[in-house]
Motif scaffolding. Structure first.
Motif, PDB file in Angstrom:
ATOM      1  N   GLU A   1       0.820  -1.218   0.000  1.00 45.82           N
ATOM      2  CA  GLU A   1       0.000   0.000   0.000  1.00 45.82           C
ATOM      3  C   GLU A   1       0.851   1.264   0.000  1.00 45.82           C
ATOM      4  O   GLU A   1       0.403   2.323  -0.441  1.00 45.82           O
ATOM      5  CB  GLU A   1      -0.918   0.011   1.235  1.00 45.82           C
TER       6      GLU A   1
ATOM      7  N   LYS B   1       3.118  -6.771  -6.760  1.00 50.08           N
ATOM      8  CA  LYS B   1       2.021  -6.398  -5.850  1.00 50.08           C
ATOM      9  C   LYS B   1       2.113  -4.937  -5.396  1.00 50.08           C
ATOM     10  O   LYS B   1       2.009  -4.622  -4.208  1.00 50.08           O
ATOM     11  CB  LYS B   1       1.994  -7.314  -4.631  1.00 50.08           C
ATOM     12  N   ILE B   2       2.335  -4.053  -6.357  1.00 50.16           N
ATOM     13  CA  ILE B   2       2.424  -2.627  -6.038  1.00 50.16           C
ATOM     14  C   ILE B   2       1.012  -2.053  -6.002  1.00 50.16           C
ATOM     15  O   ILE B   2       0.271  -2.169  -6.980  1.00 50.16           O
ATOM     16  CB  ILE B   2       3.292  -1.912  -7.099  1.00 50.16           C
ATOM     17  N   LYS B   3       0.615  -1.466  -4.862  1.00 52.63           N
ATOM     18  CA  LYS B   3      -0.773  -1.035  -4.716  1.00 52.63           C
ATOM     19  C   LYS B   3      -0.951   0.443  -4.396  1.00 52.63           C
ATOM     20  O   LYS B   3      -2.072   0.945  -4.311  1.00 52.63           O
ATOM     21  CB  LYS B   3      -1.453  -1.876  -3.631  1.00 52.63           C
ATOM     22  N   GLY B   4       0.147   1.148  -4.191  1.00 50.12           N
ATOM     23  CA  GLY B   4       0.019   2.559  -3.820  1.00 50.12           C
ATOM     24  C   GLY B   4      -0.444   3.403  -4.994  1.00 50.12           C
ATOM     25  O   GLY B   4      -1.457   4.095  -4.938  1.00 50.12           O
ATOM     26  N   LEU B   5       0.277   3.360  -6.080  1.00 45.81           N
ATOM     27  CA  LEU B   5      -0.083   4.111  -7.279  1.00 45.81           C
ATOM     28  C   LEU B   5       0.773   3.617  -8.435  1.00 45.81           C
ATOM     29  O   LEU B   5       1.836   3.043  -8.231  1.00 45.81           O
ATOM     30  CB  LEU B   5       0.126   5.620  -7.080  1.00 45.81           C
ATOM     31  N   ALA B   6       0.283   3.855  -9.662  1.00 44.56           N
ATOM     32  CA  ALA B   6       1.054   3.508 -10.855  1.00 44.56           C
ATOM     33  C   ALA B   6       0.852   4.604 -11.885  1.00 44.56           C
ATOM     34  O   ALA B   6      -0.284   5.030 -12.114  1.00 44.56           O
ATOM     35  CB  ALA B   6       0.596   2.167 -11.417  1.00 44.56           C
TER      36      ALA B   6
ATOM     37  N   SER C   1       3.436  -3.984 -11.909  1.00 47.66           N
ATOM     38  CA  SER C   1       2.695  -3.710 -10.668  1.00 47.66           C
ATOM     39  C   SER C   1       2.000  -4.974 -10.172  1.00 47.66           C
ATOM     40  O   SER C   1       1.899  -5.206  -8.975  1.00 47.66           O
ATOM     41  CB  SER C   1       1.693  -2.571 -10.865  1.00 47.66           C
ATOM     42  N   VAL C   2       1.554  -5.813 -11.105  1.00 46.31           N
ATOM     43  CA  VAL C   2       0.907  -7.062 -10.706  1.00 46.31           C
ATOM     44  C   VAL C   2       1.949  -8.035 -10.143  1.00 46.31           C
ATOM     45  O   VAL C   2       1.763  -8.628  -9.079  1.00 46.31           O
ATOM     46  CB  VAL C   2       0.144  -7.702 -11.894  1.00 46.31           C
TER      47      VAL C   2
END
Lengths: 411, 403
Positions: free
Chosen positions: A98, A151-156, A147-148
């Motif tokens: 996150e 597991k990057i969930k903050g921003l892209a 990002s997948v």
């Protein structure tokens, strides 16, 4: 109070090899990543040289499963991101997801996969094509994959701004961490050689050798005649300072400032272009609160283009005045070519290695001095020098100018 | 910290050229779907989309192409927005503080497609000098810069279906930082056959019409056009005496980090970006008076978005009018969230909420107030605009009436 932003991981997929050590050692050894291109059929065209990535083993970084569905750009970016994430020793259990973002610069993104898909469409029955073939039709699909995977969930975010794309992405990410929008951002660029990119440069008359003279990458040289195109992916981990300290991360350097200007789509005279390039450097230094006397090294944009190299040299001379003959200037595009939307990230990693090793790589093949360029160009061999502050320039013919100031960490 | 305001709006949509015509159509609930004209769809199962209609071109661009292009759509929307803001002919300001941020999904892909159709023997045939000039995405900012004397920092946002909101977020940051005075921001896209085929083969396209949140919704329809907003620092706008349409008060970004085409089933990413936007705007969820939903009309998206809205707004979710203008104009991809941000500003201005058309059968899993089929008069103080892209790339923006 603005947060401080440091760099804690590096990842490189380059024509000079994969991994920061190979890239750095080859730069210091004066090796070239430029050779006749092997992946494109260039028989109808004049210019043959390119800086291709030749020895990437993506399975080492991304595993073999599903690899066949990943296009070249995704393999580059995924591998470089994995190296950087591992180098920074970031947790991979999802506990940081996150707080983690990704901001990548790419001039064209997945344009070549998109047009490859269209090529299939018009040669086949389009409604029978597998949807698996078309995952890449969004220009940012490589970034989505990464990002997948991580597991990057903050921003892209994917940013396109010609040659300055990755510098803008890193500047953007730096500002995001300053504003507390994320603790960690995977930032950098990705660019892949394709017939699309080749023809854009070729038809716009930008490649070395188009005028019939010998093809070569000759930044600042009197005989420069255009650039040699290149590919790769260069990724850094930007991290909020305290966050990096708390987890005991190794800190390579601090990002201190970013400045960017634009000349505009008009055919402005060289004088205006020079002023805007100078302004971008000045803004980056002001943002960093670093005095121009304290700049120890400049990583130049110079890629061998006749006009743009001269404009950059004049801008440096104008900003630093008498100091411009003192500050060492290097141009790594002599070794790796012009990797367009990821060039700034390549220069950033090289500059970080300079800060950490006290060595500045020299400009290759520099034999004919251009009398109008009065800079302290590092030629013949690397220079040993203690470096506190570096200035990184990226500039292009479309009028984008973006600069970063990166410094050794002062606690 | 400086406030950020909107002083000009411009639209080219499948239901109208210009803000006035488009807005009238939105309020009347006009359906912008039509049989595809720009390429042959005989080999597909779906033959409809939302093309821009009655688009007139009276200008001249460098490297101009005869057919419609993103350059032309974006140029016209920008011209309209600048006219309203009073900046079209006013050249007296420091133009180095006028920036540009434009989102696009496909950039100028259609000229390449057109050229390659003429001779398909080799991919190289898709290129000539003009295609090489217009094909890089940043040619869009170059065209706008050249024609409207905007010479500040620029950005092209390649974030698929949330590109427009990303561009707005970028502009907001630079205005708040006082790096620029004005940013021309928005998005533009065409309907390339490539994207049509992609969505078609994913079985994501609706055959006849777009029915967001309806129980029988069958997918999205692709649309084309452009939306532009003139964003300014409040002090700058006030000093030059500009009429203020709305304030941009915050945004949120997130990433699902989950799957290439499917949204997170519980809408985690969507929840985060809406919550972050409310936090940045410093307003309570109860203050939101209108949501312009991402509402693509695909079974997945509409269900997940509904879940996410309920997670953020709780019981209050049922009270908020939440419509999908995609029911009328289709999914404008990279331009979608820019156009929908313009819609949010118009809702604040007119006190009317556009409907979700083609809504017939309620879906128990989508049980919010979608403003079915008829526009409604509601005074709205704060409007929220969602955009969720494939790959889980999400961005939400919030606009408010100036008090």
């Amino acid at each position: 109070m603005k947060k401080r932003v440091v760099i804690t991981g590096l990842g490189v997929v380059s024509p000079l090899g994969c991994g920061k050590e190979a890239f750095w050692n080859n730069l210091l050894d004066g090796k070239s990543g430029i050779a006749p291109m092997s992946t494109l059929d260039l028989s109808p065209y004049k210019c043959k040289l390119g800086g291709e990535v030749r020895d990437l083993k993506p399975e080492v970084y991304l595993g073999s499963k599903g690899l066949k569905y990943l296009n070249k750009g995704t393999r580059f970016l995924g591998s470089a991101a994995k190296m950087a994430i591992d180098d920074a020793r970031l947790p991979t259990d999802g506990s940081l997801s996150e707080q983690m973002g990704i901001v990548i610069g790419s001039s064209l993104g997945n344009f070549s996969e998109t047009t490859d898909y269209f090529y299939e469409i018009i040669r086949n029955n389009p409604s029978e094509l597998s949807p698996m073939l078309s995952y890449d039709v969004a220009l940012n699909s490589s970034i989505n994959y990464v990002s997948v995977i991580f597991k990057i969930k903050g921003l892209a975010r994917t940013v396109s701004a010609g040659f300055t794309s990755s510098t803008d992405a890193i500047g953007d990410a730096y500002k995001m961490i300053q504003r507390d929008m994320a603790q960690v951002i995977v930032a950098g660029g990705v660019e892949q050689i394709s017939i699309d990119l080749y023809l854009i440069f070729y038809l716009r008359g930008l490649l070395s050798g188009l005028d019939g003279t010998q093809e070569a990458s000759l930044p600042f040289d009197k005989e420069r005649n255009g650039f040699v195109m290149a590919e790769g992916s260069y990724v850094v981990i930007l991290e909020e300072f305290q966050h990096a300290l708390d987890r005991g991360a190794h800190i390579y350097a601090e990002v201190k400032g970013f400045g960017n200007t634009f000349v505009g789509g008009k055919d402005h005279p060289a004088e205006v272009r020079m002023c805007r390039a100078e302004k971008a450097m000045r803004e980056a230094l002001e943002d960093a609160e670093v005095k121009k006397e304290d700049v120890d090294f400049i990583s130049a944009n110079a890629n061998g283009c006749k006009m743009q190299d001269a404009i950059e040299a004049k801008a440096i001379q104008s900003l630093f005045g008498a100091g411009s003959i003192r500050i060492p200037v290097s141009a790594i595009k002599s070794n790796i070519g012009e990797s367009y939307g990821t060039a700034g990230a390549a220069q950033l990693i090289s500059s970080i290695m300079s800060i950490n090793t006290g060595k500045i790589p020299h400009i290759m093949n520099h034999t004919k001095k251009d009398q109008t360029i009065n800079l302290n160009l590092i030629i013949d061999k690397p220079l040993k020098k203690e470096i506190q502050n570096t200035l990184i320039n990226t500039m292009d013919y479309d009028g984008n100018n973006s600069c970063l100031v990166v410094s050794r960490l002062c606690k | 910290m400086s406030k950020v305001v909107i002083t000009g709006l411009g639209l080219v949509t499948p239901v109208g050229v210009g803000v006035r015509q488009s807005w009238e159509s939105f309020i009347q609930g006009r359906n912008g779907a039509n049989e595809m004209k720009s390429f042959d769809t005989s080999k597909y199962k779906v033959h409809r989309s939302c093309e821009a209609k009655n688009f007139q071109w009276d200008f001249e661009l460098k490297n101009q192409i005869k057919e419609n292009t993103i350059h032309k759509y974006v140029y016209c929307a920008a011209r309209e927005a600048l006219q309203e803001s009073g900046l079209l002919h006013d050249k007296k300001f420091n133009r180095e503080r006028f920036g540009i941020a434009i989102g696009t999904l496909a950039a100028e892909l259609t000229p390449f497609e057109r050229l390659l159709r003429l001779d398909t023997s080799k991919k190289d045939n898709g290129f000539d000098k003009i295609v090489a000039a217009v094909y890089p995405p940043n040619s869009i900012t170059n065209i706008l810069s050249k024609n409207f004397d905007f010479e500040g920092p620029t950005m092209i946002s390649l974030n698929a279906c949330s590109s427009g909101n990303h561009a707005i977020a970028w502009a907001y940051d630079r205005l708040v930082d006082n790096k620029v005075d004005v940013v021309m921001v928005g998005g533009g896209d065409m309907i390339p056959q490539t994207e049509f085929t992609h969505f078609h083969n994913l079985k994501a396209l609706a055959p006849e019409r777009c029915q967001p949140f309806d129980k029988n919704r069958q997918g999205l329809m692709i649309g084309e056009g452009a939306g532009i907003l003139i964003m300014e620092r409040y002090e700058f706008a006030k000093k030059r005496g500009a009429a203020i349409i709305a304030e941009m008060v915050g945004y949120g970004l997130s990433c699902d980090g989950f799957h290439m085409t499917a949204p997170h089933p519980e809408g985690d990413g969507a929840v985060k970006c809406m919550s972050d936007a409310l936090k940045m705007a410093n307003i309570s969820s109860a203050d939101i008076g209108y949501i312009n939903a991402h509402g693509t009309g695909t079974p997945h998206n509409d269900k997940t978005e509904t879940t996410a809205i309920k997670r953020v707004f709780g019981e209050g979710a049922y009270r908020i009018p939440c419509s999908s203008t995609k029911s009328m104009i289709g999914h404008l991809m990279g331009a979608a969230s820019a156009v929908e941000s313009v819609v949010c500003c118009l809702v604040l201005r007119h006190g009317v909420v556009p409907p979700t058309i083609n809504y017939e059968i309620p879906d128990p899993e989508c049980d919010l107030d979608y403003v079915p089929n008829a526009a409604r008069e509601v005074k709205v103080d704060h409007a929220l605009n969602n955009s969720f892209a494939f790959g889980g790339n999400n961005a939400t923006t919030i606009f408010s009436r100036m008090g």
